[in-house]
Scaffold this active site. Structure first.
Site, short mmCIF file in Angstrom:
data_model
loop_
_atom_site.label_atom_id
_atom_site.label_comp_id
_atom_site.label_asym_id
_atom_site.label_seq_id
_atom_site.Cartn_x
_atom_site.Cartn_y
_atom_site.Cartn_z
N LYS A 103 -19.72 -4.06 -2.13
CA LYS A 103 -20.09 -3.70 -0.62
C LYS A 103 -20.12 -2.33 -0.39
CE LYS A 103 -17.32 -3.83 2.92
NZ LYS A 103 -16.40 -2.53 2.87
N GLU A 155 -5.05 -1.81 9.68
CA GLU A 155 -4.90 -0.44 8.66
C GLU A 155 -4.09 0.38 9.40
OE1 GLU A 155 -7.87 -0.11 5.58
OE2 GLU A 155 -9.15 -0.82 7.41
N HIS A 203 -15.33 -8.96 5.18
CA HIS A 203 -13.79 -9.32 4.81
C HIS A 203 -13.84 -10.35 6.04
CE1 HIS A 203 -13.93 -6.44 1.90
NE2 HIS A 203 -13.39 -5.20 2.73
C1 BG6 Z 1 -12.76 -1.83 2.18
C2 BG6 Z 1 -13.14 -0.90 3.45
O1 BG6 Z 1 -13.78 -2.84 1.94
O2 BG6 Z 1 -11.86 -2.43 2.48
C3 BG6 Z 1 -12.25 -0.01 3.79
O3 BG6 Z 1 -14.48 -0.33 3.19
C4 BG6 Z 1 -10.87 -0.79 3.96
O4 BG6 Z 1 -12.62 0.74 4.95
C5 BG6 Z 1 -10.59 -1.39 2.80
O5 BG6 Z 1 -9.93 0.25 3.89
C6 BG6 Z 1 -9.49 -2.37 3.18
O6 BG6 Z 1 -8.91 -3.36 1.93
P1 BG6 Z 1 -7.44 -3.49 1.69
O7 BG6 Z 1 -7.41 -4.44 0.41
O8 BG6 Z 1 -6.65 -2.12 1.74
O9 BG6 Z 1 -7.12 -4.50 2.97
#
Ligand code: BG6
Length: 513
Positions: free
Chosen positions: A176, A244, A268
């Site tokens: 993506k 996050e 997601h």
């Molecule tokens: C990515 C996004 O797909 O997923 C990011 O582009 C994001 O911006 C990340 O920080 C989050 O992934 P995870 O696995 O750390 O929750």
């Protein structure tokens, strides 16, 4: 009475094997952008962990392909530093000695036909040396703008085999973002389809590889107790939160055009929503599972202007404190436009117009620079009738809730009412809590393993990607037509006040994580 935490250990060796994992065809994983950040942080450490678990073919190789001035030796050093920094398990000297010879590097430009010829010769040499039999998985760890060029280059060099029995396999993995809106996503998909059969294309959404997201299907369909109550009759509403603590980091060049809606919600959050809301698929086969998820997206009620105005909230982080440390505002981050209107937070309400979910709101929220990294699904069940223990209007009972923690501390908890021991009849909410006691594989381990065995279940099919874009497109259009500065929320807070007001308008509140 303190809430009880029942730490139930999981014996991973006794999991019922739905997928046989030991049938591996030999192959080379060719990583386009092999010396980039994704390879360093995620792909190589994931392959190393698969190798530790004996989950790679015996005849296997990794070939990095990009412009960096590296050779096999230097690429191995690059890989080692990635594993040392980012692998969930430490480097084992003895194992590294077995893994390192699998790593190769071929320097080349994505735009030069001659470099693809070199790539072909290099792959053939590796086939001869390691017995990889012409099978290839091309991992496109590259900006979307290069997808067509690289596909074209592979086709011209005869590096793509037909998706038919009797030919070595060719697979392509696409990261993506697939596009930045519906039109560009359709275009990328059309480009891919000119070169690859859909059965060869593995579109990654790494959330689908996360253990607890994958476990949702097992939870729902391998247990008798959840599915009967997984409907509008028993569920009041659902909240999905992907929070996050990190800011934009070094990715502003991409993010300052994308924003949270494109970056997180379109992919997601909607994929997670599908896993919660899907009907039981007919089989555990890839197509049944993917058809079932597509039906959810198709049943999402399109958001009208009023919904977008009142039920979709955006925000952008200002300066603030994360874990006690002062952090910059989004607009002060490197490579972010000082007047950027890009959203780093989105909260929205949506509806799934089918028999199962009619009338149940799904609330989605995601943001950067929230107080902590925490992703969770919360299913709120209906309140018990206002009689017996729930007769006091001034002290309504908390509803039952099932929370599924995607990360960190993966697991799930059922929140139920219980009597406080003693002569008085006092009630308190307690948690029946399940934690994994062993470290779960990283999403990229699961997904790379699936690419190598050729299982597309956890990958996004073309129609699913486009359907998800159809849902967010009206929001993108509305925001483009009326640009505005998103409300600013302090870094370290749970987003703008507007998000709290949005859900409060329905008489509900966001769960505190
Ligand atoms: C990515 C996004 O797909 O997923 C990011 O582009 C994001 O911006 C990340 O920080 C989050 O992934 P995870 O696995 O750390 O929750």
């Amino acid at each position: 009475m303190a809430a009880t935490a029942n730490r139930t250990p999981v014996d991973l060796n006794h999991l019922h094997p739905l997928k046989e994992r030991n049938q591996y065809d030999p192959c080379i994983v060719v990583i386009f952008g092999g010396a980039g950040d994704l390879s360093h942080r995620k792909l190589i450490p994931a392959l190393y962990n698969l190798s530790l678990d004996g989950e790679l073919p015996d005849k296997f190789a990794i070939l990095g392909f990009s412009m960096e001035d590296l050779d096999d030796e230097k690429y191995r050093a690059f890989a080692l530093s990635g594993i040392e920094q980012f692998s969930r398990r430490k480097v084992e000297k003895e194992h590294w000695a077995k893994f390192a010879p699998m790593l190769h590097f071929n320097r080349g430009s994505f735009t030069e036909a001659a470099d693809y010829q070199n790539l072909r010769r290099r792959c053939e040499a590796i086939d001869a040396e390691r017995g990889t039999e012409g099978n290839r998985a091309y991992y496109f760890a590259i900006p979307p703008a290069f997808i067509d060029t690289c596909s074209e280059g592979l086709t011209a060099a005869g590096l793509i085999h037909p998706h038919e029995k009797g030919h070595p396999f060719t697979r392509v993995v696409v990261e993506k973002p697939i596009g930045s809106d519906l039109a560009s996503a359709s275009e990328i998909n059309a480009e891919l389809a000119r070169h690859f059969d859909e059965g060869q294309i593995f579109r990654i959404d790494h959330y689908l590889g996360k253990e607890t997201v994958e476990n949702l299907m097992v939870l729902r369909f391998a247990n008798a107790i959840f599915e009967p109550i997984w409907t509008a009759r028993f569920v009041d509403h659902v909240q999905i939160t992907v929070a996050e603590a990190e800011g934009v980091g070094t990715r502003a060049a991409y993010y300052d055009h994308a924003g949270a809606l494109r970056d997180m919600v379109q992919s997601h959050l909607l994929q997670t929503l599908c896993m919660i809301a899907t009907e039981p698929p007919n089989t555990t086969g890839a197509e049944s599972m993917r058809d079932a998820k597509l039906d959810v997206l198709r049943a999402l009620r399109p958001l009208g202007d009023e919904d977008i105005e009142k039920r979709v909230v955006r925000g952008q982080y200002g300066e603030g404190l994360i874990g006690g440390a002062a952090v910059k505002a989004y607009r002060s981050e490197e490579h972010v436009a000082p007047d950027s209107q890009i959203e780093t937070f989105v909260a929205l309400r949506c509806w799934i117009d089918n028999w199962r979910w009619a009338g149940v709101p799904f609330y989605l929220r995601t943001g950067k620079r929230l107080p902590k990294r925490s992703s969770e699904i919360a299913i709120y069940f209906n309140s018990v009738p206002r009689i017996l223990y729930n007769a006091n209007p001034r002290a309504p009972l908390a509803p039952n809730m099932l929370t599924i923690r995607i990360q960190p501390d993966e697991g799930l908890a059922l929140h139920i009412m219980s009597k406080v021991p003693g002569s008085a009849t006092k009630l308190q909410q307690v948690k029946v809590d399940f934690h994994y006691v062993t470290s779960t594989p990283e999403a990229y381990e699961t997904l790379l393993n699936d690419v190598i065995v050729g299982d597309q279940t956890l990958f996004m099919r073309r129609d699913t990607v486009e359907e998800a874009w159809k849902f967010v497109q009206p929001i993108l259009d509305a925001w483009e037509q009326s640009p505005m500065d998103p409300p600013i929320y302090a870094a370290g807070s749970w987003g703008p006040l507007e998000a709290a007001l949005m859900i409060a308008a329905d008489g509900r509140t966001w769960r505190t994580l």
